[in-house]
Motif scaffolding. Sequence first.
Motif, PDB file in Angstrom:
ATOM      1  N   ILE A  42      43.027  38.375  53.832  1.00  0.00           N
ATOM      2  CA  ILE A  42      44.431  38.594  53.432  1.00  0.00           C
ATOM      3  C   ILE A  42      44.663  37.984  52.041  1.00  0.00           C
ATOM      4  CG2 ILE A  42      46.866  38.120  54.042  1.00  0.00           C
ATOM      5  CD1 ILE A  42      45.798  39.603  56.361  1.00  0.00           C
ATOM      6  N   VAL A  43      44.183  36.741  51.863  1.00  0.00           N
ATOM      7  CA  VAL A  43      44.345  36.057  50.567  1.00  0.00           C
ATOM      8  C   VAL A  43      43.633  36.865  49.483  1.00  0.00           C
ATOM      9  CG1 VAL A  43      43.902  33.939  49.257  1.00  0.00           C
ATOM     10  CG2 VAL A  43      44.528  33.778  51.672  1.00  0.00           C
ATOM     11  N   ASN A  44      42.414  37.313  49.798  1.00  0.00           N
ATOM     12  CA  ASN A  44      41.608  38.073  48.844  1.00  0.00           C
ATOM     13  C   ASN A  44      42.326  39.367  48.430  1.00  0.00           C
ATOM     14  OD1 ASN A  44      39.157  38.370  47.371  1.00  0.00           O
ATOM     15  ND2 ASN A  44      38.594  40.004  48.802  1.00  0.00           N
ATOM     16  N   TYR A  45      43.009  40.000  49.409  1.00  0.00           N
ATOM     17  CA  TYR A  45      43.755  41.226  49.097  1.00  0.00           C
ATOM     18  C   TYR A  45      44.862  40.924  48.078  1.00  0.00           C
ATOM     19  CZ  TYR A  45      47.240  44.880  49.462  1.00  0.00           C
ATOM     20  OH  TYR A  45      48.153  45.851  49.139  1.00  0.00           O
ATOM     21  N   TRP A  46      45.690  39.902  48.381  1.00  0.00           N
ATOM     22  CA  TRP A  46      46.835  39.593  47.500  1.00  0.00           C
ATOM     23  C   TRP A  46      46.397  39.072  46.135  1.00  0.00           C
ATOM     24  CZ3 TRP A  46      51.330  41.654  47.872  1.00  0.00           C
ATOM     25  CH2 TRP A  46      51.782  42.069  49.117  1.00  0.00           C
ATOM     26  N   PHE A  47      45.246  38.354  46.107  1.00  0.00           N
ATOM     27  CA  PHE A  47      44.777  37.807  44.827  1.00  0.00           C
ATOM     28  C   PHE A  47      44.042  38.854  43.986  1.00  0.00           C
ATOM     29  CE2 PHE A  47      44.934  32.999  46.132  1.00  0.00           C
ATOM     30  CZ  PHE A  47      46.313  33.089  46.156  1.00  0.00           C
ATOM     31  N   HIS A  48      44.167  40.115  44.405  1.00  0.00           N
ATOM     32  CA  HIS A  48      43.697  41.211  43.543  1.00  0.00           C
ATOM     33  C   HIS A  48      44.874  42.080  43.099  1.00  0.00           C
ATOM     34  CE1 HIS A  48      39.623  40.084  44.797  1.00  0.00           C
ATOM     35  NE2 HIS A  48      39.271  40.663  43.665  1.00  0.00           N
ATOM     36  N   VAL A  49      46.110  41.581  43.349  1.00  0.00           N
ATOM     37  CA  VAL A  49      47.323  42.285  42.933  1.00  0.00           C
ATOM     38  C   VAL A  49      47.863  41.556  41.694  1.00  0.00           C
ATOM     39  CG1 VAL A  49      49.675  42.930  43.627  1.00  0.00           C
ATOM     40  CG2 VAL A  49      47.818  42.986  45.307  1.00  0.00           C
ATOM     41  N   GLU A  50      47.950  42.293  40.557  1.00  0.00           N
ATOM     42  CA  GLU A  50      48.274  41.638  39.269  1.00  0.00           C
ATOM     43  C   GLU A  50      49.544  40.792  39.318  1.00  0.00           C
ATOM     44  OE1 GLU A  50      47.245  44.859  39.225  1.00  0.00           O
ATOM     45  OE2 GLU A  50      46.017  45.264  37.447  1.00  0.00           O
ATOM     46  N   TRP A  51      50.670  41.398  39.790  1.00  0.00           N
ATOM     47  CA  TRP A  51      51.948  40.676  39.733  1.00  0.00           C
ATOM     48  C   TRP A  51      51.915  39.433  40.603  1.00  0.00           C
ATOM     49  CZ3 TRP A  51      54.896  39.462  43.959  1.00  0.00           C
ATOM     50  CH2 TRP A  51      54.745  40.236  45.115  1.00  0.00           C
ATOM     51  N   TYR A  52      51.141  39.515  41.687  1.00  0.00           N
ATOM     52  CA  TYR A  52      51.062  38.390  42.620  1.00  0.00           C
ATOM     53  C   TYR A  52      50.320  37.208  41.972  1.00  0.00           C
ATOM     54  CZ  TYR A  52      51.266  36.380  47.281  1.00  0.00           C
ATOM     55  OH  TYR A  52      51.576  35.586  48.355  1.00  0.00           O
ATOM     56  N   VAL A  53      49.220  37.525  41.283  1.00  0.00           N
ATOM     57  CA  VAL A  53      48.435  36.494  40.599  1.00  0.00           C
ATOM     58  C   VAL A  53      49.278  35.878  39.467  1.00  0.00           C
ATOM     59  CG1 VAL A  53      46.359  36.080  39.189  1.00  0.00           C
ATOM     60  CG2 VAL A  53      46.231  37.554  41.207  1.00  0.00           C
ATOM     61  N   ALA A  54      49.998  36.744  38.717  1.00  0.00           N
ATOM     62  CA  ALA A  54      50.841  36.264  37.614  1.00  0.00           C
ATOM     63  C   ALA A  54      51.937  35.330  38.148  1.00  0.00           C
ATOM     64  CB  ALA A  54      51.465  37.448  36.886  1.00  0.00           C
ATOM     65  N   LEU A  55      52.537  35.711  39.285  1.00  0.00           N
ATOM     66  CA  LEU A  55      53.580  34.875  39.894  1.00  0.00           C
ATOM     67  C   LEU A  55      53.023  33.499  40.250  1.00  0.00           C
ATOM     68  CD1 LEU A  55      56.560  34.948  41.257  1.00  0.00           C
ATOM     69  CD2 LEU A  55      55.270  35.156  43.374  1.00  0.00           C
ATOM     70  N   TYR A  56      51.828  33.464  40.826  1.00  0.00           N
ATOM     71  CA  TYR A  56      51.220  32.187  41.216  1.00  0.00           C
ATOM     72  C   TYR A  56      50.978  31.307  39.988  1.00  0.00           C
ATOM     73  CZ  TYR A  56      50.498  32.601  46.223  1.00  0.00           C
ATOM     74  OH  TYR A  56      50.711  32.654  47.573  1.00  0.00           O
ATOM     75  N   VAL A  57      50.416  31.913  38.930  1.00  0.00           N
ATOM     76  CA  VAL A  57      50.091  31.128  37.743  1.00  0.00           C
ATOM     77  C   VAL A  57      51.379  30.577  37.113  1.00  0.00           C
ATOM     78  CG1 VAL A  57      49.060  31.223  35.433  1.00  0.00           C
ATOM     79  CG2 VAL A  57      47.927  32.370  37.357  1.00  0.00           C
ATOM     80  N   PHE A  58      52.403  31.427  37.004  1.00  0.00           N
ATOM     81  CA  PHE A  58      53.680  31.017  36.428  1.00  0.00           C
ATOM     82  C   PHE A  58      54.302  29.875  37.258  1.00  0.00           C
ATOM     83  CE2 PHE A  58      58.346  31.542  36.267  1.00  0.00           C
ATOM     84  CZ  PHE A  58      58.536  31.225  34.930  1.00  0.00           C
ATOM     85  N   CYS A  59      54.323  30.058  38.573  1.00  0.00           N
ATOM     86  CA  CYS A  59      54.965  29.057  39.433  1.00  0.00           C
ATOM     87  C   CYS A  59      54.175  27.748  39.458  1.00  0.00           C
ATOM     88  CB  CYS A  59      55.152  29.596  40.845  1.00  0.00           C
ATOM     89  SG  CYS A  59      56.420  30.871  40.895  1.00  0.00           S
ATOM     90  N   MET A  60      52.862  27.821  39.237  1.00  0.00           N
ATOM     91  CA  MET A  60      52.082  26.575  39.194  1.00  0.00           C
ATOM     92  C   MET A  60      52.413  25.772  37.930  1.00  0.00           C
ATOM     93  SD  MET A  60      50.739  26.335  42.029  1.00  0.00           S
ATOM     94  CE  MET A  60      52.095  27.310  42.627  1.00  0.00           C
ATOM     95  N   ALA A  61      52.821  26.472  36.858  1.00  0.00           N
ATOM     96  CA  ALA A  61      53.265  25.765  35.653  1.00  0.00           C
ATOM     97  C   ALA A  61      54.571  25.025  35.984  1.00  0.00           C
ATOM     98  CB  ALA A  61      53.471  26.756  34.511  1.00  0.00           C
TER      99      ALA A  61
END
Length: 228
Positions: free
Chosen positions: A153-172
């Motif tokens: 499930i994690v692997n699926y979502w971590f191949h979705v561009e907007w989802y990865v971008a959201l994670y990186v932004f929110c980690m900042a």
Amino acid sequence: MTWFTKFLSSSLGKKLLMALTGLFLILFLAVHLTGNLQLLKDDGGKSFNVYAEFMSTNPLVQTISKGNFAFILIHAVYALIITVQNRKARGPVGYAQTSGKSSIWASRNMGILGTLILIFLVVHLKHFWAEMHFGSVPTVNIDGKEVRDLAGIVNYWFHVEWYVALYVFCMAALGFHLWHGFASAFQTLGLNHLKYNGLISFVGRAFAIIVPALFAAIPLLMFFDISF
Ligand code: HEM
């Protein structure tokens, strides 16, 4: 009103509660990161799935998890109350002020940073936690035992561009929040001493950089199919 509820509604009580719940959540982040780093192992998600199955079924972990959710709620609700009260009083932000440009910026924006983290949490919990506890996650056979494939499930979502971008932004946002919050919690608890302030500040800032950076690295590396 008992002395306890009186204390909790006092200004000091609210700040103490924010500091204590904040420090618990910092501890949770360290444990959560250690578990999640297993996603980067080149073993088809085996280690992570075994870990996730244990964490979501062990009774002791489940009890701590309930406390964790309660602490997130208390931390967010009290932050809101303190912010509203300070706005009304036109006083300083409800966190102890520390020196340094980025600290002042972070302390003024703790509300916005906290709100971003809360939005992140709603999305995050919906896709992973709710899926694991209430969804129908397919299973995989690991050493003769059927285990839910949360890594898939994690692997699926971590191949979705907007989802990865959201994670990186929110980690900042998480980094800035921790940059100020860590030292502020120690100051509120009165655990600041001229001798140790430098060390507390160093550990807090190192944590605020390293932990969110590693959290952000997981979706980024998985997106590019890099494992170790
Ligand atoms: C790469 C980043 C992350 C990954 C891969 C990840 C993965 C997961 C997964 C798979 C679960 C469900 C586990 C289960 O219920 O068995 C979970 C739960 C959770 N995550 Fe994350 N997470 C990440 C970052 C974060 C961050 C940065 C926060 C906080 C700001 C966070 C907060 C939570 C919380 C509060 C839960 C619920 C835990 C509980 O049951 O007590 N996660 N995460």
